[in-house]
Structure formats: C-alpha cells, structure tokens
Design a protein around this motif. Sequence first.
Motif, PDB file in Angstrom:
ATOM      1  N   PHE A 116      -3.580   1.639   2.593  1.00 33.99           N
ATOM      2  CA  PHE A 116      -2.728   2.329   3.670  1.00 33.99           C
ATOM      3  C   PHE A 116      -1.513   1.342   3.677  1.00 33.99           C
ATOM      4  CE2 PHE A 116      -1.266   1.617   7.921  1.00 33.99           C
ATOM      5  CZ  PHE A 116      -0.673   2.884   8.187  1.00 33.99           C
ATOM      6  N   CYS A 117      -0.245   1.923   3.637  1.00 35.66           N
ATOM      7  CA  CYS A 117       1.045   0.822   4.053  1.00 35.66           C
ATOM      8  C   CYS A 117       1.889   1.779   4.955  1.00 35.66           C
ATOM      9  CB  CYS A 117       1.662   0.532   2.618  1.00 35.66           C
ATOM     10  SG  CYS A 117       2.415   1.932   1.478  1.00 35.66           S
ATOM     11  N   ILE A 118       2.614   0.927   5.544  1.00 29.65           N
ATOM     12  CA  ILE A 118       3.610   1.896   6.436  1.00 29.65           C
ATOM     13  C   ILE A 118       4.950   0.849   6.493  1.00 29.65           C
ATOM     14  CG2 ILE A 118       2.363   0.682   8.558  1.00 29.65           C
ATOM     15  CD1 ILE A 118       3.284   3.172  10.152  1.00 29.65           C
ATOM     16  N   LYS A 119       5.914   1.485   6.730  1.00 29.33           N
ATOM     17  CA  LYS A 119       7.057   0.720   7.215  1.00 29.33           C
ATOM     18  C   LYS A 119       7.485   0.926   8.448  1.00 29.33           C
ATOM     19  CE  LYS A 119      11.759   2.149   6.684  1.00 29.33           C
ATOM     20  NZ  LYS A 119      12.319   1.778   7.610  1.00 29.33           N
TER      21      LYS A 119
ATOM     22  N   ARG B 109       0.811  -7.606  -2.682  1.00 35.36           N
ATOM     23  CA  ARG B 109      -0.356  -8.474  -2.600  1.00 35.36           C
ATOM     24  C   ARG B 109      -1.663  -7.694  -2.147  1.00 35.36           C
ATOM     25  NH1 ARG B 109       4.613 -10.547  -3.246  1.00 35.36           N
ATOM     26  NH2 ARG B 109       4.533 -12.799  -3.677  1.00 35.36           N
TER      27      ARG B 109
ATOM     28  N   GLN C 104       9.524  -8.053   3.452  1.00 33.44           N
ATOM     29  CA  GLN C 104       9.839  -7.407   2.151  1.00 33.44           C
ATOM     30  C   GLN C 104       8.751  -6.443   1.734  1.00 33.44           C
ATOM     31  OE1 GLN C 104      12.712  -8.927  -0.213  1.00 33.44           O
ATOM     32  NE2 GLN C 104      12.632 -11.108   0.521  1.00 33.44           N
ATOM     33  N   GLY C 105       8.860  -5.099   2.211  1.00 29.80           N
ATOM     34  CA  GLY C 105       7.750  -4.482   2.101  1.00 29.80           C
ATOM     35  C   GLY C 105       7.132  -4.073   0.807  1.00 29.80           C
ATOM     36  N   ASP C 106       7.822  -4.062  -0.210  1.00 36.26           N
ATOM     37  CA  ASP C 106       7.342  -3.750  -1.575  1.00 36.26           C
ATOM     38  C   ASP C 106       6.448  -5.168  -1.873  1.00 36.26           C
ATOM     39  OD1 ASP C 106       8.512  -1.627  -2.666  1.00 36.26           O
ATOM     40  OD2 ASP C 106      10.467  -2.626  -2.788  1.00 36.26           O
ATOM     41  N   ALA C 107       7.030  -6.425  -1.438  1.00 36.62           N
ATOM     42  CA  ALA C 107       6.120  -7.503  -1.908  1.00 36.62           C
ATOM     43  C   ALA C 107       4.951  -7.647  -0.946  1.00 36.62           C
ATOM     44  CB  ALA C 107       6.973  -8.771  -1.318  1.00 36.62           C
TER      45      ALA C 107
ATOM     46  N   LYS D  15       3.173  -4.831  -0.097  1.00 36.63           N
ATOM     47  CA  LYS D  15       2.360  -3.874  -0.590  1.00 36.63           C
ATOM     48  C   LYS D  15       1.632  -4.440  -2.063  1.00 36.63           C
ATOM     49  CE  LYS D  15       3.014   0.463  -3.266  1.00 36.63           C
ATOM     50  NZ  LYS D  15       1.783   1.054  -3.033  1.00 36.63           N
TER      51      LYS D  15
ATOM     52  N   MET E  78      10.097  -3.834   8.636  1.00 39.22           N
ATOM     53  CA  MET E  78       8.943  -4.502   8.170  1.00 39.22           C
ATOM     54  C   MET E  78       7.998  -3.592   7.385  1.00 39.22           C
ATOM     55  SD  MET E  78       6.611  -6.883  10.784  1.00 39.22           S
ATOM     56  CE  MET E  78       5.806  -5.723  11.202  1.00 39.22           C
ATOM     57  N   GLY E  79       7.390  -4.189   6.400  1.00 40.24           N
ATOM     58  CA  GLY E  79       6.282  -3.339   5.556  1.00 40.24           C
ATOM     59  C   GLY E  79       4.988  -4.022   5.917  1.00 40.24           C
ATOM     60  N   VAL E  80       4.048  -3.128   6.072  1.00 40.25           N
ATOM     61  CA  VAL E  80       2.726  -3.451   6.462  1.00 40.25           C
ATOM     62  C   VAL E  80       1.816  -2.714   5.391  1.00 40.25           C
ATOM     63  CG1 VAL E  80       1.030  -3.332   8.603  1.00 40.25           C
ATOM     64  CG2 VAL E  80       3.429  -3.599   8.921  1.00 40.25           C
ATOM     65  N   ALA E  81       0.690  -3.258   5.072  1.00 41.33           N
ATOM     66  CA  ALA E  81      -0.220  -2.791   4.213  1.00 41.33           C
ATOM     67  C   ALA E  81      -1.705  -3.330   4.462  1.00 41.33           C
ATOM     68  CB  ALA E  81       0.186  -2.938   2.816  1.00 41.33           C
TER      69      ALA E  81
END
Lengths: 572, 572
Positions: A340-343, A415, A408-411, A413, A347-350
């Motif tokens: 799961f991920c969300i912006k 990990r 950095q959301g892509d970063a 995600k 901020m990015g969260v996964a």
Amino acid sequence: MPEKVLIIGAVALGPKVACRLRRINPEIDITVIDRDSLISYGGCGIPYYVGGDVAEIEGLYSTIAHAKRDVEFFRKVKGFNVLTRVEAIAIRRADKKVVVRRLDDDTEDEISYDKLVLATGATPMRPPFPGADLPQVHVVSNLHHASAVKSAISRGEVENAVVIGAGAIGIEMAEALTDLWGINTTIVEMADQVLPQALSRDMARIVEKKLVDSGVNLLLSERVMAINGDKENGVESVETANTKLPCDMVILAAGVRPNSELALEAGLATGRNRGILVNKRMQTTDPDIYAGGDCAEFTNLVNGQDCVMPLGSLANRQGRIIATNINGGNEQFPGSVGSFCIKVFDMGVAKAGLTVAQAEAAGFDPVCATVAQSDRAHFFPDADFMFMKLIADRKTRKILGVEAAGPQGDAVKSRVDAVAPLLQFGVDVSFICNLEVSYSPPYASAMDVVNNAGNALDNTLDNSLKSADTFDFVEKMKQGIVTVLDVRSSIQAEPFVEKFKDKWINIPQDELRNRYEELNGKISASEPLYIICGTGPRSYESQVFLASKGIKNTLNVSGGYGMVLAIHDALT
Amino acid sequence: MPEKVLIIGAVALGPKVACRLRRINPEIDITVIDRDSLISYGGCGIPYYVGGDVAEIEGLYSTIAHAKRDVEFFRKVKGFNVLTRVEAIAIRRADKKVVVRRLDDDTEDEISYDKLVLATGATPMRPPFPGADLPQVHVVSNLHHASAVKSAISRGEVENAVVIGAGAIGIEMAEALTDLWGINTTIVEMADQVLPQALSRDMARIVEKKLVDSGVNLLLSERVMAINGDKENGVESVETANTKLPCDMVILAAGVRPNSELALEAGLATGRNRGILVNKRMQTTDPDIYAGGDCAEFTNLVNGQDCVMPLGSLANRQGRIIATNINGGNEQFPGSVGSFCIKVFDMGVAKAGLTVAQAEAAGFDPVCATVAQSDRAHFFPDADFMFMKLIADRKTRKILGVEAAGPQGDAVKSRVDAVAPLLQFGVDVSFICNLEVSYSPPYASAMDVVNNAGNALDNTLDNSLKSADTFDFVEKMKQGIVTVLDVRSSIQAEPFVEKFKDKWINIPQDELRNRYEELNGKISASEPLYIICGTGPRSYESQVFLASKGIKNTLNVSGGYGMVLAIHDALT
C-alpha cells in the motif's frame, strides 16, 4: 475451450480480462456489461481530479494516447462489446444464464455464458447515522460522485467540509479539498489513529502531524452521531459524540464493502469480509465463474487469513490471470502481502504486511524497530529524512511488516517495495540486514535505511538495543516523569537542558567514555533513562556502552529527536 | 573468544567491523591500521565532490552529525585505535602476527592478532600504455586524488579532459567535469557500449544518448594507444587507434583490481578475479582471517560464479557480518545479485542480475522484453517515461536480470530493487507479472511498469509477442530496408509517412480491424513488417490481431517510438 464469456463490471478488472482474453483468443465471444454509463476509469485518481492535479475528468478514463475508453473504443480498438446501463440481477447457474435489466427502458433479458466473470467491485459504506443521505453528503467511488463534488466546490459552495474516515480515500480527499481549494476541512475518525489498517501507531503519528501542519483539522477517537441539515439546504453540520462541526459538504470515506450479493444469491461462497471467495486460479466455488478485484476475497500471505483489498493494481493483475485461465491456461494468484502507498501532501507513505496491532491479532509476538535516516547519502544535497519501521515475530525472527514515510515518495516506496515480495517467503531479519538494494550516493546510503532498519531490529531481538516508542516518550516528557540523556553536542542540547533542568542531562557522545560516572545518582531507580540523539545511532551506541558499565535500565528513543519532530512539535 | 583483533584497512569495511565489534563486545582489543592518513571516507562520493554537489571534501568523511571520522573520533566516540600511515607488509600466519611499516619514519614492527580482517580494498588499474604516469593523469580512488583533480580544475587549468573507461566512475566523472565546470570532456571506451558490466546493449544506448545530449563526447569501440605529454607540462593529448584527443587532464577509470597481494603471499586462496576467496561467514581459507569489501571474492547468486563487487554498500553489510562472526556469531553473506545504480545527469539507471551478454556467457538462453511506460499513473502531472528490461531463461522461465532507466531516479531504483532480492530465489516470470509493488497514482500505474515488463516477457515466452530490438530497427530504418506499420493516429504518423513514403504505412489502431487487408501486397515476403506505436502496447495488440488474420511475419518495436527517441534522434 469456452465460446461465450460474460463479464459483469467494466471498471478495472472487467476490461482487463476482456482485453487480454481478446489478445490471446481472437475468436472467443466476449461481452462486458455495466450498470453505469461511464466505464473503465481510474477510480483511485478521483482525489487528484478533485484536487486539480488531473484537470479534466476525461483524464481518468483516457489511455496514455488520449483515446477515451468508452464503448466505441472497446469495440473498435479492443474488439469486444460493452453494454452499459445494463445491470445483472441474477445468475442462473443451472442453465448458465445471467438475468439482466436494461436501466434505460427497464426491460429484462438473459445473457448466456460458458464462463462468467464477476467484476462487481465494492460500494462505499454509508454508516447508519441520520443524515447520511442528505444533499452534499458524498461518497467518492465513481465519476458521477467525483463530478458532483468538484462542481459544488468550483461553484464556491463549500467553505467547510467534513471527511468521515481517515483511511486512504479520506486522507486523499482531505488533501484535495485543503490544498487546492483552501476549504476548511476536518477529518473525523473513530479509531485513535489515521490509516488504522495500514500503519502502526508511531508511523500513523507522522501522518497525523503532516495533516495538521498542512491545515487539516483532525479528530481522532471521535464517533459521528449524525449529519444535520435538510433536503432543501443540504448539510449544516456533523455532530460527533463531543462536538458539532458546521459544514457545507461531507465526504463519507468510511470504507467499502464488496459487492457480493449477486454471487451470494447464486449460492457462491463468500468469506469473512463478505467478499466472493476464490481459489488461486481466481475461480469461485463454481469453477465456471471467476471473480476478482474489489468484490473478491483471497489470502493474505502474511497471516494466512482471507482478506479483501480494494486496489486497482490487484484488479489489473488478477484480470490478466483470469483471462489466461479462461483460455485454458493455469496462472495462479497466490494472494496478497498488503502492499500500500499514499501521498499525504508532500510526504510519501508506504507499507506492506502487518502492522504491530495486526500482527498481535494474528497471534504473532511482534518485535519492531523504527529508524530515522537520510534517504540518500547524507552528504548529498537533497537528502531528506526517511522513517522506517520493521516488524518481525520474536520467536521465528520472520519479517511480518514494513512501513515507511518521508518527503521523497518514490524513495519511500522503493524501500517498502523491496521488502514486500519477500514477506511471503518468511525471510529472517538477517535477510533485510543484507538486502541488496542498489547503491549510489544520489539514491541511497552505503548502509541504506532499509538495511539499518534490519540491523536495528536484529539488535532489538538480540537485546542489545532497547527502544522506547517515541510517542510514549513524548507523552512521558510532557508529564515530566522521565530523565533524558542527550548525547548530542552541547550546542544542540542547551535549550533542552535549560527547559527541562535536571531531567535533561547532556553528555556528548564523544565525552561519554570519560564522563559516564556523572550519571550516578541522577538516574531514577524505578524509571529507565531515556537516551536521545539526532536520529538514533549515537544513542544506541551510548546505550550499549552504558550497559557495559553496568547502567542497564535505559531506553533508546527510536528515530531520535528527528522522530520527535516528525510526530510532535518541538519540545523546547 | 578472541582477545586481539587486527583490521587492515580503514576506509569502509574496516571501520564498520571495528564499530560493530566494539558495540557487541566492550572488552575486545581492536586495532585498525591504514597506510593512508585520510580514512573512513565515502569514496563513491568523490565524483560529487569534484562536480560540486558536495562542497567540501570533509563532507565525504564526516558523520551526519558533522563529526569528522578521524583517528580521534574513532578513539573517543567509537572506542578503538586506528593507526594511520601504517602499512601491512606481511602476514605471518604461523605465529599470528602482521609485519607493518610506519610510513612516516620507515620503521618496521609486528602486531599480533587472534583474528585478522583484510579490508585492503582495490586499486584502480593503470593500463599499460605509455604516459599513464604523466602529471594530470589521475585515478580517483581516494581523497588525495579527489583533491588533486578538483584543485587543478578550480585553478582553471583544464579546458579539455579525456576520461578513459565508460564504467560507473568514468561516467560519473565525465558528468562532474561537464556539468559544473563546462570542461569539454570525451569518454573513450574499448567496448562497443557504455557500462558493459551493467547494461544490455539497448539500455546502454539510452545512457549513451543522455551523455551525448548532455555535452559529453563519446568514443566507443576505441582503444587508447598512448597518453602524450611530458613530465614538465603534463598531458597534451590522448592517442587512440583512430584519433588524437588534445587534453589537459586524463581520468583513468578503467576498472579496479582487488588488493590481494598480501593475502596471496600469506598463502590464502584467491579467485578468478584475483579477489580473496571467502566463505559465507566471510572467512578466508585461514579461518582466523576474514576478508570483505573490494578485496574479497564471493558468489554471484544468479550465475553461481565467483565475482568481485567494489561497492561501499556491500562492504558495509559484510563488515557487520564479520564483526558478528568474530564475536562468536554465525551470520552469513550468501553472495550478491549484482544490484547497481547510477545517476547520469538527470537520469537514473539501475540494474540487478545478469545482462543479456552475461546470461549468454553463463550458459543460459536469455529471452528479454523491453518496455516503455509512465513511471506513475499516466494522468498524473509529473509522470515520466521509464524504460525497463527484464531477462529470463527460455527453458526454466527463471528471471535472470532487470535493468531500468528514466528521469526519476528514485522511481527507477524502486522497480529494480523490488526485483533484485528475488533473483536468488529463481522466481518464474509470472512472479514479476504479479509482483505486489505498492500502488497509488502519484507513484505508480495500476498495472505498473515492472508488472508490464513481466507481462511482455511472459507474452514473449508464449510467442504471442515478437519483438525487434529497437536499436536494430533504427539501424535498418537508416538503411531503408524495412517496412513499418505505424498504428498511431494519422496526425502523429504523417511526418513519417511523408519522409519514408511507402516504407511507412499508417493505419491507426482503431481502424486496423477494418483496414488490415490494405496491407496485402505492401509487405515484403522476406523481411518482417515492423509495427510501431508510442510505447509498445498498441503495436503489440496490432501484432496479435494481424497474426489472427494470417499476417504473422511481424516484429513489434520494443518501447515504441518513445524508445526510438531515447536511443536516437528523431527519425523525421
């Protein structure tokens, strides 16, 4: 080989099955029906349409080459028929027919099938409090809803909004309303944290602070009792157990339930979450009927329990499998690890796997480590903090879950996605310590945050690292009941020493080997000494050193002061 | 339990072993020696120091809390001794002593050990052509080199530079010289592509175009014969087999070789790459001597062969394992899947596993698919193309390698890192089709690029997708020997039809079902028809459709015209 395939539902899984099936079988007869007129849209894009990132609603149902995915498109380009405004009202399994109703003229008909696919999706829950059906009370699950919400907003009718539910959709909608439109928005959530299905408590606190700092009002542990207003003027306020929130619009984001009635009435098995049960080939209990997407229930590969997972990504992957299997193949969908991920604003969260609470509920004995670390080489100019939590079972050392958040959301995600597919293999913590993520200073640290999360968890399981939950630490600080050893430099520690006096002791780490005896007499016999630094490594090293000198009742503040600032205002 | 641990080398692995060992064992006697005065630096950061991203050289040997990692730091903070300017000259295994020379006064001494760690690193190769030892011919493997290069540049002495070698360091240095300093820089590489150890040919072409478009001159398949100049005036030019390149500076980036002489002279086994052989516990053939980092040789988990891998990340992970094992633990380093990433100007590149050429060399029968796709939901504003290549073995369908490139480096790394750890499990292509990467429109497509790379490879293995290597296609286009079916819209295809006349046929995909018979007579009997669209999916679908109508001698241009533009100038 089947001759006639009927697919009920034309949003995500349905069209995917049909397109793939047509590609691998040019002859087979494919019909897709949907009760809606707008089909094949990216429902998960709705908050970004409302929030303005996607300018036109057509963007949500167009291909990358700007073709609109409508009935005509599917006929001419993809080579199959879609019947819109046609609702399935019964499955007659005995003679392999589906009874349908044409919504435009209210006539009924039957469509026969050799293979049937249920892609009936899910429906937003409308909780049973009064007023949930008032005008300007919206769910957001299709393009009509999206359009209605955006129209009302762009007409300037909405100054105050209440979002009920702090799951992904609730948070995304709150961001959309606040960020572009400047609407005064309040999220009301029954649980004591946001994203209760996705995040452990400390990681949720990071999201909560981000929401509040971005201008969203947040009411946790708060139950909605009623939505006030009338049919004519629409909503006036949302009434909770403790307060009343005046508003012009309400977004109901209290979760969804699988549309399984049709299946249930046809005698197909459903599961504990009311989803249609499927096997690994995505077949229901009737082998001629497949189901997938938001209406289906399958195995969570971490706790072994059946789950539903309303995500467009799963629907698409399952759709491909169903098409292959209808055509005589044998592809398997083993289940989900709950990625799961969300912006959330900037901020990015996964996450993947189980949260601490879910792990406990599943009978594991979860042990976790939370670390804060630069998301690239710390000397690289645009390095940012990332927070990462890793959870394992104490007895088996198997990884159960991973969560991360950072600017950095892509970063972020990156990990989580590296750990996610491993959860189903039951890998040991050591595997994460050595996880071979790629390295170059612009993108990672030599000992990357994901490896260090593994190391911290390994140290915790070995009992060399004893951590405090940073949220608990902050609460206790506020109550003035803990003593802190700050091993940062004197300049950094000074304001804290000034404020907290003898409760905040500063011995910089490079002086600790000579000065640790100063701690004698300053440490409470009953309460542990909390050791803090910037992000956690120096306090851990200090903890280990002090233990070697007999000072063993200490706790390391996970993620250090960086984590404190991510979940709370400055302590000074 | 050992009492005395001696570590030779204080750059990456050495300090890591010592720090971890001190944490888990407060009593053990730890000594680290290094022949250099500057220690514990991030060598991989050197190009970013030269290029200005890292302003001060201290940034490369400071902690995140700005402490300099010098002898004093390790003594006071970490609790062990480092002796600098001390060179190990022999290991006397029989009496467990290392003979050392103090470089400052040229005296010798002996240091005894119970356990010895070889962290001797690697040395840049100085190829045997004349002039490699002239002034202003630099290698870049330590901070002295870094400093010398940056000094010369900032004094304005360098107008033209030649970089010999197009591996990671060569490319990073070329970027540093070009991007900040505007130095006219030429890379000379013997192989017919850049990054020959890391990328398959088509993916390397993307990097090559990026370099050239960013102002770097690139000479491939070119052998350096000599560096001209004299001791007084330094370099004047680099002479290759076909040309002469005037220059004021030369960077030698022709690879490194493990520093294994000490080990070899002590009778320890070395491998096919001259690295010190270690078992999974990181022990050499003498169980009291460990080795790791750039000087060690271990198993490549994909082809099973011994390899060396000079990466700070591996050194750090291995260092932790060695420390644990010296202290009586049993941690294992199973080997490496060869994860790698690099920033090339504004593009990120990552890979893991084997390239096509490496897979062939290892005896596999590699089948691959290259796809071009948006790196987030295509309707999301900042979506960018990502190119991804996935390689599997034809017979077993096991994934052998993955490569990706695109403007958003973190997103590129994300996809590769998700596949990398799976390579050692020998997963089937289907596993990648269903790889559960997390999904949300700001970060991924519902059917993500990594899943679609799996799907394309699955389709290739099933023979439904038949692809042309896009590089080959472009070469053939230039020779005018192929016929193209362009299934994009007429507006997009028009300039191509105009230029290539009857060699470029345009039938938009939505008209193909009605117009495919127009192709009769236009297709060469001997040459395949190349089908192209924007990124590949429409041309694939068209290929499948045409096959169902008996037109089977077709090839899909992998990654479509998007891929053409990534490796070549516009065809029009």
